[in-house]
Design a protein around this motif. Structure first.
Motif, PDB file in Angstrom:
ATOM      1  N   MET A 109      -2.600 -10.135   2.007  1.00 25.06           N
ATOM      2  CA  MET A 109      -3.726  -8.913   1.730  1.00 25.06           C
ATOM      3  C   MET A 109      -3.739  -8.534   0.209  1.00 25.06           C
ATOM      4  O   MET A 109      -3.006  -8.849  -0.442  1.00 25.06           O
ATOM      5  N   VAL A 110      -4.992  -8.286   0.002  1.00 25.62           N
ATOM      6  CA  VAL A 110      -5.483  -7.963  -1.367  1.00 25.62           C
ATOM      7  C   VAL A 110      -5.040  -6.284  -1.496  1.00 25.62           C
ATOM      8  O   VAL A 110      -5.291  -5.710  -0.759  1.00 25.62           O
ATOM      9  N   ARG A 111      -4.553  -6.252  -2.921  1.00 19.95           N
ATOM     10  CA  ARG A 111      -4.325  -4.880  -3.180  1.00 19.95           C
ATOM     11  C   ARG A 111      -5.154  -4.498  -4.458  1.00 19.95           C
ATOM     12  O   ARG A 111      -5.449  -5.322  -5.375  1.00 19.95           O
ATOM     13  N   THR A 138      -5.168  -5.600  -8.274  1.00 21.80           N
ATOM     14  CA  THR A 138      -3.625  -5.469  -8.849  1.00 21.80           C
ATOM     15  C   THR A 138      -2.676  -6.547  -8.203  1.00 21.80           C
ATOM     16  O   THR A 138      -1.676  -6.683  -8.805  1.00 21.80           O
ATOM     17  N   GLY A 139      -3.056  -7.068  -7.155  1.00 19.86           N
ATOM     18  CA  GLY A 139      -2.001  -8.188  -6.767  1.00 19.86           C
ATOM     19  C   GLY A 139      -2.503  -8.725  -5.384  1.00 19.86           C
ATOM     20  O   GLY A 139      -3.591  -8.011  -4.950  1.00 19.86           O
ATOM     21  N   VAL A 140      -1.744  -9.602  -4.766  1.00 21.23           N
ATOM     22  CA  VAL A 140      -1.899  -9.877  -3.528  1.00 21.23           C
ATOM     23  C   VAL A 140      -0.495 -10.220  -2.743  1.00 21.23           C
ATOM     24  O   VAL A 140       0.424 -10.664  -3.366  1.00 21.23           O
ATOM     25  N   GLY A 141      -0.416  -9.568  -1.628  1.00 22.95           N
ATOM     26  CA  GLY A 141       0.926  -9.630  -0.870  1.00 22.95           C
ATOM     27  C   GLY A 141       2.102  -8.605  -1.265  1.00 22.95           C
ATOM     28  O   GLY A 141       1.563  -7.720  -2.152  1.00 22.95           O
ATOM     29  N   ASP A 163      -6.878 -16.041  -8.069  1.00 22.13           N
ATOM     30  CA  ASP A 163      -6.173 -15.868  -9.265  1.00 22.13           C
ATOM     31  C   ASP A 163      -4.840 -15.077  -9.158  1.00 22.13           C
ATOM     32  O   ASP A 163      -3.766 -15.639  -9.566  1.00 22.13           O
ATOM     33  N   ALA A 164      -5.032 -13.997  -8.340  1.00 17.05           N
ATOM     34  CA  ALA A 164      -3.827 -13.036  -8.377  1.00 17.05           C
ATOM     35  C   ALA A 164      -2.732 -13.501  -7.521  1.00 17.05           C
ATOM     36  O   ALA A 164      -1.454 -13.556  -7.791  1.00 17.05           O
TER      37      ALA A 164
END
Length: 709
Positions: free
Chosen positions: A320-322, A329-332, A431-432
């Motif tokens: 999931m995307v954050r 800001t991040g993924v997972g 990208d993230a």
């Protein structure tokens, strides 16, 4: 009706059991099935294995008699350790005097933590003299009274003098106790590490024995006469009897099955395999046509278990995307299934009407920055798979493909929040996510000294399209998704070779001792069913640790692939030129055998000697050997000993680091005999002679002599 013989691979996962049938001649996938893993059936996972086999045979129109090879991989041993579901181990230390002091310290293994708050169940007993039968019997009886279900016997220096451990083990077996002698697990020195490895093996032994017996009986009842093999953690398979002796070899075998599939089906010779599921990506290395293996860490400690060097990143297709502050800001590491949500891209367009972005905590102790969309059809997760589909990274027919319009609708609300368009938002998500994977990929390429220009990225697993294509794009490396990526693990099980590794610590090992270790490994795979004529043995001698290691591999039948699938001369030249990064016009054929062609070119360098890089390409057009600077010589079996002696003498270097013979490979028939792991010229030449024995004197031999930098 199809009368081809088939190879069957079955991968027993935590939730599903996947099975595939592969044509034994062409190695093409013929069928695949998925059934729930039968953890709670009275026959355990054996029931699911047989159910999968029955469905597979019905789907492909084959009978049990058509099965020429059957193997299964299982997470049972791994799960047993992760969940703390193990037997109570009775450890008997052997020795008197100083030896007793050493072995009594082994009782501390009862402090090993299996899971938070749960320690390894272990009781300790001691005997001073293993030949004192009454004392041994009393020690065993005491362990059983304390709850021991399986016994480990351990004595200092048992790799050289195993009689004491064998005596105690025999006494335990007479009482009907499953038993492990520490020297049977590894022949390497180090009492503490050797015993710890044996204790962990014993802890899962009763459960694995019960499963092995059920699976064996079920397969026999189903009418399959082919011997049942089991996936190892180093990318090979072993016989069921060998698994009964060393079930620890099945720990961490899940990722090994995937890379075995990539190695055999995709024919990777140099690169990284990225197996992506819903939550994570396992990354492993293939270097010079072989998987990278190292001693594994188990229960937080290093062991003598040789397993695939696999590194896991918490990013997968369902990650999931954050978001925070209007940016990603991040993924997972949380994935959609952990949050109990469906992927937005697999919803319908009507379901995504009136979508708005909000953030949640997937688990109570997670930060509240995971993006979801609330829409007409409910709440959905925005995932890596959604972004890959929106960017067109998912190829047609892929397991993870969805309607592009739905994927764009899934990303659109997040794009609006970020103040950008759908394509840019999707790219930022990928990208993230891939940035985390890239850092591990870069580290592994450095660790194994892979050449970025020749290393290929191959994606497997159901979530492969969410990671590998984008990573290849941003790094500029060649990348592709494996065929049938969603079942690459059972394909790997079906195509894996029988494998055995023998390790000995032999200070100042001479050629006779090295040849003996080689012969032991070769005999071990033949005993497990490998065809003797096709066994390959790679020997490595580490002068720093005095370790002699022989790895033998072989197939249960000599494989003869359909020549209609083979590459022509133009395809092979193109493969060599691409790998050499050279104009095909500057690439020439240096030598060849019926199975391999050797290509080379010249690299002119100012102020430094010219280099002569070489590539060996097989009949399928796959580069099987990379040599950055090598000499190639063609001779015959009869003349080879004299010719090789001259080549090795000429290319051997002498310096402060000692003697360094060249890296030697021999092309013999259909094989590449890799002798590059030996640095001493005399044992190297002795191994070369052993590869030549029993061959006709006029048979051609191609030597590739690589100058060590």
């Amino acid at each position: 009706m199809n009368t081809h013989r088939i190879r069957v691979g079955i991968d027993v996962g935590g939730t599903f059991t996947d099975a595939v049938a592969v044509d034994a001649t062409t190695l093409n996938l013929l069928g695949q099935v998925k059934v729930p893993t039968s953890h709670h059936h009275e026959d355990g996972v054996a029931h699911g294995i047989v159910e999968a086999l029955d469905r597979l045979l019905e789907q492909t129109g084959h009978t049990p008699q058509d099965v020429t090879f059957l193997a299964h991989g299982t997470t049972q041993a791994t799960n047993a350790l992760l969940e703390g579901d193990v037997a109570t181990v009775g450890l008997i230390g052997i020795g008197a005097g100083p030896s007793a002091t050493l072995t009594r310290r082994l009782a501390a293994f009862r402090k090993l933590e299996l899971t938070p708050g749960k320690r390894l169940p272990l009781v300790y007993g001691h005997v001073a003299d293993p030949d004192d039968a009454p004392a041994v019997g009393a020690a065993l009886d005491a362990l059983v009274r304390e709850g021991a279900e399986v016994v480990v016997a351990s004595q200092p220096f048992s790799v050289d003098r195993p009689e004491g451990e064998d005596t105690v083990a025999a006494a335990a077996e007479e009482r009907g106790l499953p038993t492990t002698a520490a020297h049977d697990i590894t022949s390497l020195y180090g009492l503490h590490k050797r015993t710890r490895t044996a204790v962990v093996n014993a802890a899962i032994l009763p459960r694995m024995l019960a499963t092995a017996d059920l699976v064996d009986a079920s397969i026999t009842k189903a009418g399959v006469s082919a011997p049942l093999m089991v996936m190892r953690c180093d990318g090979g398979v072993m016989s069921l009897d060998e698994m009964r002796r060393r079930p620890l070899l099945t720990v961490l075998s899940g990722p090994a099955a995937g890379v075995a599939g990539a190695l055999m089906q995709e024919r990777i010779s140099e690169g990284l395999f990225l197996e992506t599921g819903g939550t994570s990506t396992d990354i492993s290395v293939v270097r010079r046509g072989k998987v990278a293996v190292r001693h594994a860490t188990i229960l937080g400690r290093t062991s003598y278990l040789s397993a695939l060097d696999v590194r896991t990143v918490g990013v997968g297709g369902g990650s999931m995307v954050r978001v925070a502050g209007g940016r990603i800001t991040g993924v997972g590491p949380r994935s959609a299934h952990i949050a109990g949500l469906s992927y937005a891209c697999f919803a319908g367009l009507d379901d995504l009407r009136d979508a708005k972005v909000t953030t949640i905590r997937p688990m109570d102790d997670d930060p509240a920055d995971y993006a979801v969309i609330d829409a007409a059809g409910g709440r959905f997760a925005v995932t890596m798979t959604c972004a890959a589909n929106a960017l067109g990274r998912v190829p047609d027919g892929d397991f993870a493909q969805c309607d592009p319009a739905v994927a764009e609708a899934a990303i659109a609300p997040l794009a609006a929040l970020l103040g950008t368009d759908v394509a840019t938002a999707a790219a930022r998500i990928l990208d993230a996510g891939t940035a985390q994977v890239r850092s591990v990929v870069d580290a592994m390429m450095r660790d194994y000294r892979l050449d970025k220009d020749t290393a290929v990225l191959v994606g497997g697993g159901g979530g492969a399209a969410s990671v590998t294509p984008h990573l290849a794009s941003v790094t500029g490396q060649e990348g592709r998704i494996a065929r049938h990526n969603e079942v690459i693990s059972p394909i790997g099980v079906a195509l894996a070779l029988i494998r055995e590794q023998v390790e000995r610590i032999i200070p100042g090992a001479g050629q006779e001792q090295i040849l003996a270790v080689r012969a032991e490994a070769e005999a071990a795979v033949v005993a497990q069913g490998a065809a003797a004529d096709g066994v390959e043995v790679e020997v490595t001698v580490d002068p720093q640790t005095s370790t002699v290691r022989a790895v033998a591999t072989g197939a249960t039948e000599l494989r003869t692939q359909d020549r209609a699938h083979r590459a022509d001369e133009t395809d092979r030249l193109r493969a060599a030129a691409d790998s050499l990064r050279a104009d095909p016009a500057s690439v020439r054929i240096l030598a060849g055998t019926p199975a391999h062609t050797v290509y080379g070119t010249d690299v002119r360098r100012r102020f430094r000697p010219d280099r002569h890089p070489v590539r060996v390409v097989d009949a399928d057009g796959v580069v099987r050997l990379h040599a950055p600077d090598a000499r190639v010589e063609t001779t015959t079996v009869g003349r080879a000993p004299e010719v090789l002696a001259g080549l090795v003498k000429e290319a051997t270097s002498y310096g402060d680091g000692g003697v360094r013979a060249p890296a030697l490979r021999l092309l013999l028939g259909s094989r590449i005999a890799d002798l590059s792991g030996v640095l001493d010229p005399q044992p190297l030449l002795a191994l070369a002679r052993s590869e030549l024995r029993a061959r006709a004197a006029d048979e051609p031999v191609v030597a590739v002599v690589e100058i060590r930098s």
